[in-house]
Design a protein around this motif. Structure first.
Motif, short mmCIF file in Angstrom:
data_model
loop_
_atom_site.label_atom_id
_atom_site.label_comp_id
_atom_site.label_asym_id
_atom_site.label_seq_id
_atom_site.Cartn_x
_atom_site.Cartn_y
_atom_site.Cartn_z
N SER A 1 1.29 -1.13 -0.05
CA SER A 1 -0.02 -0.22 0.02
C SER A 1 0.93 1.55 -0.32
CB SER A 1 -1.06 0.37 1.48
OG SER A 1 -0.02 -0.29 2.31
N LEU A 2 0.12 1.78 -0.47
CA LEU A 2 1.02 3.52 -0.72
C LEU A 2 0.78 4.28 0.08
CD1 LEU A 2 0.34 4.57 -4.05
CD2 LEU A 2 1.95 2.93 -3.54
N GLU B 1 -2.72 8.41 -3.76
CA GLU B 1 -2.58 7.82 -5.13
C GLU B 1 -2.38 8.52 -6.05
OE1 GLU B 1 -5.65 4.48 -6.21
OE2 GLU B 1 -5.30 3.25 -3.92
N LYS C 1 1.13 -1.68 -6.96
CA LYS C 1 0.42 -0.60 -7.38
C LYS C 1 1.40 0.52 -7.79
CE LYS C 1 -2.55 -1.08 -3.84
NZ LYS C 1 -3.75 -1.02 -3.33
N ARG D 1 1.19 4.74 -8.22
CA ARG D 1 1.39 6.45 -8.37
C ARG D 1 0.46 7.13 -9.23
NH1 ARG D 1 1.61 8.10 -2.72
NH2 ARG D 1 3.51 7.20 -3.06
N SER E 1 -8.41 5.38 -3.92
CA SER E 1 -8.73 5.13 -4.89
C SER E 1 -10.59 4.88 -5.21
CB SER E 1 -7.60 4.36 -6.47
OG SER E 1 -8.69 4.29 -7.37
#
Length: 488
Positions: free
Chosen positions: A201-202, A206, A264, A266, A427
């Motif tokens: 996970s960022l 995002e 993931k 971004r 998101s």
């Protein structure tokens, strides 16, 4: 002389015989009287309980006494011939020893019988889990397993935190003991299976907006393997951002655990620093951002973002997180609308109209403490269309809505749901909100300032709104209430 003597003897014998007969009759009469007295049954009375004199009843179960018999020489006398008083202090909602006493008055005599009723917790707790088996992965060197379960007890309530896990050779044994010593165990078999993909996970949002020629700060990502072991150091980052050139850039983050890889992305948007709002003010495209359940630990960060863009919102506040409640003052002072959500956000507010109004007034007193005045705006916990209130009181939401409206209060629902309360990520929240407001002239958006995912994306939503000609406003008594259909 001899003749006289003989005659006297005969008369004397007659007297003796008569006396003997009289004595015999007397003795016979006495014996008959005594016999009748001795064999005539004496009346005895007794008050006898049906069943045992001491019984156990499970807590929170109804108790019905087994009753009694009143006997005369072992023959039952009907209740309509008796005067009966019952003393009952049995409280099945609380553990303890109680008495159930009968008092019977018959022929001016009082008889009593008492049964001891022990209210006990003899029902073991229940362990619930949907897991039919537990997967064992290669990364689980310490024997730690990921098991989802809950435990509830009829008296103690939720006791999940008391569950103990024991790992056997081929099974997991869950056990829990309630406050009364009742124990429950549940076994779940362990199976070896293919290890799932790692989780990544960022950090941050995002979608990131960076003004041209300003610095893009890389926030990175966090990652965990299948056993929840942190593997941030193994995250690979690909891509770059040139903030001297307006455009859209993508940064790719990947992590590998075993044979599985997760990715993931971004999106970084470098813009020229101009927020375009072609219609000012534009009352044809109005967005009311509303935030429920706070203030909480993310509220201050949210207020900073709103202040940055001079966007005003409406906060439906609670007293859930007392350390952050003083932020109500900042919300008010910075021009945001303050409305009531609930004091505790417990569903018990729907027990009755009176319960709801007390909760509302208690929260409004807190609002007054920090803002100097009370509010007449509110939102039902779960919205006016909630059905969970049915389990507390039938028709209570309709009754509350009517009573609050009579008192001059206005309640609001929503017509755009970010779905953050249901676990949507940043998101998804961005998509839900931007898609929702694009279909309406007036949008009341439901969000929660206690959700990290919402805070991470709110700036992107604001920038989208400003760049697409939306006006952000606060709710007031004349704003659209977008009421749902009341289901209770």
């Amino acid at each position: 002389m001899r003749r006289v003597k003989r005659k006297f003897i005969k008369i004397n014998d007659v007297y003796v015989e008569i006396t003997r007969i009289i004595l015999a009759l007397f003795l016979f009469t006495i014996s008959m009287f005594l016999s009748k007295s001795m064999f005539q049954p004496r009346k005895t009375y007794s008050l006898v309980l049906n069943g045992n004199t001491s019984v156990d009843v499970s807590i929170k179960n109804d108790y019905t006494d087994a009753g009694f018999k009143f006997l005369e020489n072992n023959k039952k006398i009907e209740a309509n011939e008796l005067k009966i008083n019952v003393k009952n202090d049995v409280d099945t909602n609380n553990l303890g020893q109680y008495a159930y006493t009968y008092e019977v008055i018959y022929k001016n005599t009082t008889y009593t019988a008492k049964r001891i009723v022990n209210v006990v917790d003899n029902i073991p707790p229940v362990i619930k889990t949907d897991m039919q088996q537990v997967e064992l992965f290669s990364c689980q060197k310490d024997g730690k397993l990921n098991i989802e379960y809950s435990a509830e007890d009829n008296y103690d309530g939720v006791i999940t935190d008391k569950v103990k896990e024991k790992i056997d050779a081929n099974k997991v044994i869950l056990s829990v003991v309630d406050s009364s010593g009742n124990e429950t165990t549940k076994e779940i078999p362990i199976v070896e299976t293919e290890e799932p993909s790692p989780k990544i996970s960022l950090n941050g949002r995002e979608i990131v907006y960076v003004k041209q020629n300003e610095t893009y700060i890389e926030e990175g990502a966090i990652a965990f393997d299948a056993c929840e072991n942190k593997i941030d150091d193994e995250v690979k980052i690909e891509g770059s951002v040139d903030t001297t050139k307006v455009g859209t850039y993508e940064i790719k983050y990947s992590v590998t655990s075993g044979t599985k890889t997760s990715v993931k992305t971004r999106t970084v948007i470098v813009y020229d620093g101009i927020i375009n709002n072609p219609i000012s003010p534009n009352r044809d495209k109005v967005v009311y951002l509303t935030f429920d359940d706070g203030p909480g630990r993310y509220t201050e960060e949210l207020l900073d973002i709103l202040k940055k863009y001079n966007v005003k919102a409406t906060f439906f506040v609670t007293n859930q997180f007392k350390a952050y409640v003083p932020l109500i003052k900042r919300e008010h002072d910075e021009g945001h609308s303050i409305a009531i959500h609930t004091l505790t956000h417990k569903w018990s507010v729907y027990d009755s109209v009176e319960t709801y109004i007390k909760d509302f007034n208690d929260m409004n007193n807190i609002v007054e403490q920090y803002t100097g005045s009370k509010t007449n705006l509110f939102r039902f916990p779960g919205g006016s269309s909630n059905t969970i209130s049915r389990g507390h009181s039938k028709g209570v939401v309709s009754a509350i809505a009517n009573e609050m409206t009579k008192r001059g209060y206005v309640y609001f629902d929503w017509n755009v749901d970010s779905n953050d309360a249901a676990g949507a990520n940043s998101s998804q929240i961005y998509s839900n909100v931007t898609t929702g407001i694009s279909k309406r002239h007036e949008s009341v958006v439901l969000m929660h300032d206690i959700k990290r995912s919402t805070i991470d994306v709110i700036e992107d939503i604001i920038v989208y709104g400003l760049n697409n000609g939306y006006t952000f406003d606060t709710l007031n008594v004349s704003s659209p209430t977008v009421h749902h259909h009341i289901n209770n």
